[in-house]
Design an enzyme around this catalytic site. Structure first.
Site, PDB file in Angstrom:
ATOM      1  N   LYS A 173     -80.203 -35.590  28.740  1.00 14.48           N
ATOM      2  CA  LYS A 173     -78.803 -35.954  28.550  1.00 14.48           C
ATOM      3  C   LYS A 173     -77.883 -35.216  29.517  1.00 14.48           C
ATOM      4  O   LYS A 173     -77.927 -33.980  29.607  1.00 14.48           O
ATOM      5  CB  LYS A 173     -78.392 -35.638  27.098  1.00 14.48           C
ATOM      6  N   LYS A 204     -74.448 -35.632  29.529  1.00 19.65           N
ATOM      7  CA  LYS A 204     -73.061 -35.551  29.044  1.00 19.65           C
ATOM      8  C   LYS A 204     -72.551 -34.112  28.857  1.00 19.65           C
ATOM      9  O   LYS A 204     -71.431 -33.807  29.286  1.00 19.65           O
ATOM     10  CB  LYS A 204     -72.919 -36.337  27.731  1.00 19.65           C
ATOM     11  N   CYS A 224     -85.782  10.203  25.992  1.00 18.37           N
ATOM     12  CA  CYS A 224     -84.505  10.674  25.467  1.00 18.37           C
ATOM     13  C   CYS A 224     -84.648  11.068  23.994  1.00 18.37           C
ATOM     14  O   CYS A 224     -85.282  12.074  23.717  1.00 18.37           O
ATOM     15  CB  CYS A 224     -83.415   9.637  25.708  1.00 18.37           C
ATOM     16  N   THR A 246     -73.213 -31.515  30.518  1.00 19.51           N
ATOM     17  CA  THR A 246     -72.885 -30.993  31.850  1.00 19.51           C
ATOM     18  C   THR A 246     -71.589 -31.636  32.367  1.00 19.51           C
ATOM     19  O   THR A 246     -70.717 -30.952  32.899  1.00 19.51           O
ATOM     20  CB  THR A 246     -74.046 -31.272  32.825  1.00 19.51           C
ATOM     21  N   HIS A 268     -83.895   8.733  31.471  1.00 16.65           N
ATOM     22  CA  HIS A 268     -84.354   7.355  31.253  1.00 16.65           C
ATOM     23  C   HIS A 268     -85.061   6.820  32.503  1.00 16.65           C
ATOM     24  O   HIS A 268     -84.415   6.203  33.350  1.00 16.65           O
ATOM     25  CB  HIS A 268     -83.166   6.446  30.929  1.00 16.65           C
ATOM     26  N   GLU A 322     -71.126 -12.846  38.990  1.00 15.98           N
ATOM     27  CA  GLU A 322     -71.478 -13.619  37.803  1.00 15.98           C
ATOM     28  C   GLU A 322     -70.351 -13.466  36.781  1.00 15.98           C
ATOM     29  O   GLU A 322     -69.976 -12.349  36.443  1.00 15.98           O
ATOM     30  CB  GLU A 322     -72.800 -13.056  37.240  1.00 15.98           C
ATOM     31  N   LYS A 341     -77.836 -16.880  33.505  1.00 18.17           N
ATOM     32  CA  LYS A 341     -77.022 -16.743  34.735  1.00 18.17           C
ATOM     33  C   LYS A 341     -77.456 -15.512  35.535  1.00 18.17           C
ATOM     34  O   LYS A 341     -77.519 -15.560  36.748  1.00 18.17           O
ATOM     35  CB  LYS A 341     -75.542 -16.540  34.374  1.00 18.17           C
ATOM     36  N   GLU A 393     -86.912   4.310  32.748  1.00 14.67           N
ATOM     37  CA  GLU A 393     -86.974   2.845  32.741  1.00 14.67           C
ATOM     38  C   GLU A 393     -85.893   2.199  33.604  1.00 14.67           C
ATOM     39  O   GLU A 393     -86.100   1.113  34.147  1.00 14.67           O
ATOM     40  CB  GLU A 393     -86.911   2.311  31.299  1.00 14.67           C
TER      41      GLU A 393
HETATM   42  N1  GLN Z   1     -78.967  10.645  20.514  1.00 15.13           N
HETATM   43  C1  GLN Z   1     -79.564  11.504  21.496  1.00 15.13           C
HETATM   44  C2  GLN Z   1     -78.523  12.270  22.289  1.00 15.13           C
HETATM   45  O1  GLN Z   1     -77.380  11.879  22.352  1.00 15.13           O
HETATM   46  C3  GLN Z   1     -80.472  10.705  22.423  1.00 15.13           C
HETATM   47  C4  GLN Z   1     -79.750   9.709  23.256  1.00 15.13           C
HETATM   48  C5  GLN Z   1     -80.651   8.667  23.855  1.00 15.13           C
HETATM   49  O2  GLN Z   1     -81.772   8.453  23.390  1.00 15.13           O
HETATM   50  N2  GLN Z   1     -80.176   7.971  24.869  1.00 15.13           N
HETATM   51  O3  GLN Z   1     -78.844  13.258  22.898  1.00 15.13           O
END
Ligand code: GLN
Length: 537
Positions: A190, A192, A384, A194, A510, A143, A19, A512
């Site tokens: 099939k 059904k 992290c 849905t 982070h 959603e 979704k 990412e």
């Molecule tokens: N456990 C570690 C802290 O709290 C790292 C946390 C994490 O990797 N997001 O600082």
């Protein structure tokens, strides 16, 4: 009163039909047609947020700029739409009940009996309309988590019914995502399941306007007609969603099937302007036609469930495309690593990423992996907990502080090179109490991070309680582990690196979470570039 239109996405038959990807793909098409769109996820579980959930339960916990700990679908929304989400984009049943109960304690219900209908459903409707009422969006896509028929989804479905009744079918529509399975023994698709799932929805008074049908095989016209007839929609409103090679193909596939067009028709919005997908398709073409391959080791303790590291693996895809390189991930369980087997298990890697995490399980494996790549000049990105492990490894093996560790892992340490943050010392509750969200970081020129960002002031998202202990900064710097990114207000060290290593960077934040298709994260792009150089050696 503004003219925001609402699109609800419900799911039937089974979970895991995607979704979030359908919602994000529709939003992308509408956005590229010139509409301003946002997506919201309503999660029927009772946790206030997924911050306290083990990643094995629901995968990664995604973090927004404003410090909300959210469902990983918000990561998809940001990666597709390239605009930030916030706390308002993720609401759980826990949060709904918490605010209704708080209001009750304040006496705001004036002596009334507090009930699911209208009080809980009103709160749900408020949370949906908060985004619309900002006036920032032409269309809000909501959603609804879970599967129609679940007891816990009922108040959400009822809120959708009421909103459709209040706003009218031209202002609020429902897309129902279902599965049309193929029975090999019968050689047939099939319908059904849905039919049954739409019937369940109808029992709650909601009649879907559009069906999106996941299928492994082409859904032909006669099956579409059958689905339309029994589910009370027009044949053109039955949209097939075939399995895709990558999630990033889904916007194009949905465009081909006309999902965005039928949505706009129903909402009485113009579909004249076609979506502009040039930049998106440019990314896809780089992603699908790599000129080289690099292999990156991902060391973590939740590797059995790849969704635990969703934003990291997606950031690899974005950064791979930017380098026109395929990024192959070698999943390595941190508990399986020891100083003795590290060389063997990490053999042949072009780069290593040590993942975020909590608690002491697997940390010695992470430290062993860092030592191996540091000593063997293999590009390294520590995120992290991964950065904290790099600081511990350096302290132990270069500074000679044999017992160096983080106070998260052991008490009464002689060398707490990673320490609980001052502001965390009086915190007793676990939920929502970490250092969360976006914080500024000043970058030293003449560093790997500066080379990547090309800026001396950045803002990145955090989620942690422990931090580089500044008491060890002088020693660590003198021994060659430089602090190249510092929070200007608190002096917290946010990035460390080894200038004499080809590419060794640890970040307390982070990166990412901020990588998107159209804006691959600079640090990931640099890391993959370094891995590519390593692979040519
Ligand atoms: N456990 C570690 C802290 O709290 C790292 C946390 C994490 O990797 N997001 O600082």
């Amino acid at each position: 009163m503004n003219n925001t239109k609402y699109v609800f996405v419900t799911g039937g038959v089974t979970s895991s039909l995607g979704k979030g990807i359908i919602a994000a793909s529709l939003a992308k098409l509408l956005q590229e047609r010139g509409y301003s769109v946002t997506i919201q996820k309503l999660d029927p579980y009772i946790n206030i947020d997924p911050g306290t959930l083990n990643p094995y339960e629901h995968g990664e916990c995604y973090v927004t700029d404003d410090g909300a700990e959210t469902d990983l679908d918000l990561g998809h929304y940001e990666r597709f739409l390239n605009i930030p989400t916030s706390q308002a984009n993720n609401v759980t049943t826990g949060r709904i009940y918490q605010s209704v109960i708080n209001k009750e304690r304040k006496g705001e219900f004036l002596g009334k009996t507090v009930q699911i209908i209208p009080h809980i459903t009103d709160e749900i409707k408020n949370r949906i309309q908060i985004l619309g009422n900002t006036g920032d969006y032409d269309i809000v896509i909501t959603e609804i988590g879970g599967t129609v028929g679940d007891i816990e989804s009922l108040p959400y479905v009822e809120a959708v019914r009421q909103m459709q009744w209040e706003l009218g079918d031209n202002n609020a529509i429902v897309i129902h995502l279902t599965l049309v399975p193929y029975l090999a023994a019968a050689g047939e698709l099939k319908t059904k399941p849905t039919q049954h799932s739409v019937k369940t929805l109808m029992q709650s008074g909601v009649s879907p306007n559009i069906l999106v049908c996941r299928s492994e095989h082409e859904i032909n016209d006669s099956i579409k007609r059958k689905l339309a007839l029994f589910c009370n929609v027009k044949k053109q409103d039955v949209i097939q969603s075939l399995d895709a090679e990558t999630i990033y193909d889904v916007p194009n596939l949905m465009f081909k099937e006309g999902l965005d067009r039928v949505v706009l028709e129903k909402l009485e919005l113009s579909s004249e302007k076609q979506p502009e997908l040039e930049a998106w398709n440019e990314f896809l073409s780089r992603h699908k036609n790599p000129k080289s391959t690099v292999e990156i080791g991902l060391v973590g303790k939740y590797v059995e469930l790849h969704d635990s590291y969703k934003s990291i693996t997606e950031a690899f895809i974005h950064a791979g495309a930017a380098n026109q390189t395929k990024v192959k991930v070698r999943w390595i369980h941190s508990e399986s690593l020891t100083p003795e087997n590290a060389a063997n298990k990490l053999q042949g890697l072009n780069g290593l990423l040590v993942a975020p995490g909590f608690g002491d399980r697997g940390i010695e494996g992470k430290i062993a992996a860092v030592q191996y790549v540091r000593e063997n000049n293999i590009p390294f990105l520590g995120i992290c907990l991964g950065m904290q492990m790099a600081v511990i490894e350096y302290s132990r093996n270069v500074l000679g502080l044999e017992k160096a560790n983080s106070t998260e892992m052991a008490k009464g340490l002689q060398h707490p090179v990673i320490n609980l943050m001052e502001e965390q010392k009086d915190v007793t509750e676990k939920g929502g109490t970490m250092r969360l969200g976006a914080w500024d970081c000043e970058i030293t020129k003449d560093s790997k991070v500066y080379e990547a960002y090309k800026s001396d002031l950045i803002s990145e998202r955090h989620r942690h309680r422990y931090e580089y202990n500044n008491d060890y900064k002088e020693q660590l710097e003198a021994a060659g582990l430089k602090s190249t990114g510092i929070n200007p207000k608190t002096g917290l060290v946010e990035t460390v690196e080894i200038p004499t290593h080809p590419w060794f960077v640890g970040v307390q934040y982070h990166p990412e979470y901020k990588s998107t298709v159209l804006n691959p994260h600079p640090l990931f792009v640099s890391f993959i570039k370094a891995a590519l150089q390593q692979s040519k050696k």
